[in-house]
Write a protein that holds these residues in place. Structure first.
Motif, PDB file in Angstrom:
ATOM      1  N   PHE A   1       0.850  -1.195   0.000  1.00 27.30           N
ATOM      2  CA  PHE A   1       0.000   0.000   0.000  1.00 27.30           C
ATOM      3  C   PHE A   1       0.886   1.244   0.000  1.00 27.30           C
ATOM      4  O   PHE A   1       1.737   1.420   0.870  1.00 27.30           O
ATOM      5  CB  PHE A   1      -0.903   0.004   1.230  1.00 27.30           C
TER       6      PHE A   1
ATOM      7  N   ASP B   1      -5.358   8.654  -2.820  1.00 22.68           N
ATOM      8  CA  ASP B   1      -5.890   8.642  -1.457  1.00 22.68           C
ATOM      9  C   ASP B   1      -6.229  10.034  -0.948  1.00 22.68           C
ATOM     10  O   ASP B   1      -6.988  10.171   0.012  1.00 22.68           O
ATOM     11  CB  ASP B   1      -4.857   7.977  -0.529  1.00 22.68           C
TER      12      ASP B   1
ATOM     13  N   ILE C   1      -1.444   6.663   8.073  1.00 19.95           N
ATOM     14  CA  ILE C   1      -2.280   5.604   7.495  1.00 19.95           C
ATOM     15  C   ILE C   1      -1.395   4.517   6.879  1.00 19.95           C
ATOM     16  O   ILE C   1      -1.653   3.316   7.040  1.00 19.95           O
ATOM     17  CB  ILE C   1      -3.234   6.200   6.445  1.00 19.95           C
ATOM     18  N   LYS C   2      -0.338   4.951   6.188  1.00 22.76           N
ATOM     19  CA  LYS C   2       0.580   4.005   5.562  1.00 22.76           C
ATOM     20  C   LYS C   2       1.198   3.076   6.594  1.00 22.76           C
ATOM     21  O   LYS C   2       1.208   1.853   6.427  1.00 22.76           O
ATOM     22  CB  LYS C   2       1.671   4.785   4.817  1.00 22.76           C
TER      23      LYS C   2
ATOM     24  N   GLN D   1      -1.319   0.708   8.059  1.00 21.49           N
ATOM     25  CA  GLN D   1      -1.650  -0.339   7.097  1.00 21.49           C
ATOM     26  C   GLN D   1      -0.531  -1.372   7.019  1.00 21.49           C
ATOM     27  O   GLN D   1      -0.785  -2.581   6.935  1.00 21.49           O
ATOM     28  CB  GLN D   1      -1.888   0.272   5.713  1.00 21.49           C
ATOM     29  N   ASP D   2       0.712  -0.900   7.050  1.00 22.76           N
ATOM     30  CA  ASP D   2       1.842  -1.834   7.026  1.00 22.76           C
ATOM     31  C   ASP D   2       1.829  -2.743   8.253  1.00 22.76           C
ATOM     32  O   ASP D   2       2.100  -3.950   8.159  1.00 22.76           O
ATOM     33  CB  ASP D   2       3.170  -1.071   6.964  1.00 22.76           C
TER      34      ASP D   2
ATOM     35  N   ASP E   1      -0.910  -5.266   7.758  1.00 21.79           N
ATOM     36  CA  ASP E   1      -0.500  -6.292   6.787  1.00 21.79           C
ATOM     37  C   ASP E   1       0.449  -7.296   7.430  1.00 21.79           C
ATOM     38  O   ASP E   1       0.354  -8.505   7.185  1.00 21.79           O
ATOM     39  CB  ASP E   1       0.179  -5.635   5.578  1.00 21.79           C
TER      40      ASP E   1
END
Length: 326
Positions: A85, A109, A131-132, A135-136, A139
């Motif tokens: 992402f 985004d 957010i990145k 998200q990482d 994941d």
């Protein structure tokens, strides 16, 4: 603002994409002064190359560029399943609602309009990076959970000592393969194998030596089997092999290879050396009396009974065996 740490512990990489060199220089200077590592590209093709070389943590992507425009670049990046992402902030001089919608639908985004308000730009960058990184982390947790689930799945179907399929799973495999065989018309063979006089080995040398024998016998069976074959521990000193696309004669050849390998193997537990033999029964479908998975298994077991009571260390085919006593 202090330097933002990347998930891998290095500095945060931001890719700035703009076909106007002055815009690139301004953004690079501003973001570098805030501790970010800035990578630049002057067109869409170059941007995709940079992403392919080393995915950045965020992309500031100009919309209006010759060749591939920002919408096309964003769509390609978001459609690439191999990429992680990557938040994309579209930079545009356009402010019409339709243009913004088009950008967001292409996979971007967020967006920001020119001329830049640098306080707003930095706030949007920080928000997207949060957010990145979240998200990482998600994941990574999902990958760890998937790995744990795979291990639990393996444990649920595997015998702990021999690492073969366990009794319950073997029955499920037999039913599945029997149904497949009945649909396709391909034959299926079942080989039942039982170590001879194993109880006396346990009584004489102890259970640890017995465990070594069980483990090494399982290894012999696995090494004899094809990739499509399904060996399992049926219980105690008894093993089973489900052989897809195999008739009774070919099943006998498999069992004979196992029998010979066990007979020729020296089982060692420290200074203890033991010789063993194995008896095998083979049955196949289609054949008379093997019209269900249970009947096929019973036929192989009856053949094993004949091998045991016919002198051990031998292979008997179901078509040659007398029914085992009830």
């Amino acid at each position: 603002m202090t330097s933002t740490a990347a998930p891998d512990g290095g500095s945060t990489r931001i890719l700035v994409v703009d076909d106007v060199p002055d815009n690139v220089d301004i953004l690079e200077a501003r973001l570098s002064s805030r501790g970010y590592q800035v990578v630049t590209a002057t067109n869409g093709e170059e941007a995709l190359e940079r992403v392919g070389e080393e995915p950045p943590h965020l992309i500031l992507l100009d919309v209006m560029m010759p060749g591939l425009d920002g919408h096309q670049v964003a769509r390609r990046i978001k459609d690439d399943a191999k990429l992680p992402f990557i938040p994309i902030i579209l930079v545009t001089a356009l402010s019409e609602a339709d243009d913004v919608v088009q950008g967001l639908e292409s996979g971007a985004d967020d967006y920001i309009s020119k001329p830049y308000n640098f306080r707003e730009l930095e706030a949007r960058v920080r928000a997207m990076l949060r957010i990145k990184f979240l998200q990482d982390e998600l994941d990574q947790k999902n990958r760890e959970l998937e790995l744990v689930n795979k291990r639990l799945k393996k444990l649920s179907i595997t015998d702990g000592l021999t690492e073969l399929f366990n009794h319950r799973h073997v029955h499920q495999l037999l039913h599945d393969e029997f149904e497949r065989s009945a649909r396709t018309g391909e034959s299926i063979a079942v080989v039942m194998m039982d170590l001879d006089r194993f109880k006396s080995v346990n009584d004489t040398y102890g259970h640890p030596t017995g465990d070594v024998i069980l483990y090494e016998t399982a290894k012999i069976i696995t090494e004899t089997a094809r990739e499509i074959d399904m060996p399992g521990r049926y219980g105690g000193e008894e093993f089973i092999a489900i052989l897809p696309d195999t008739g009774e004669e070919a099943g006998e050849h498999f069992a004979e290879r196992v029998r010979a390998a066990v007979e020729g193997h020296v089982f060692r537990d420290g200074a203890t050396e033991v010789r063993m033999t194995v008896s095998c029964g083979v049955a196949a479908f289609p054949a008379p009396g093997t019209d269900t998975p249970e009947a096929l298994l019973k036929a192989a077991d009856s053949a094993l009974y004949q091998a045991k009571h016919g002198g051990r260390n031998r292979v008997v085919r179901a078509s040659q065996a007398e029914p085992a006593p009830e």
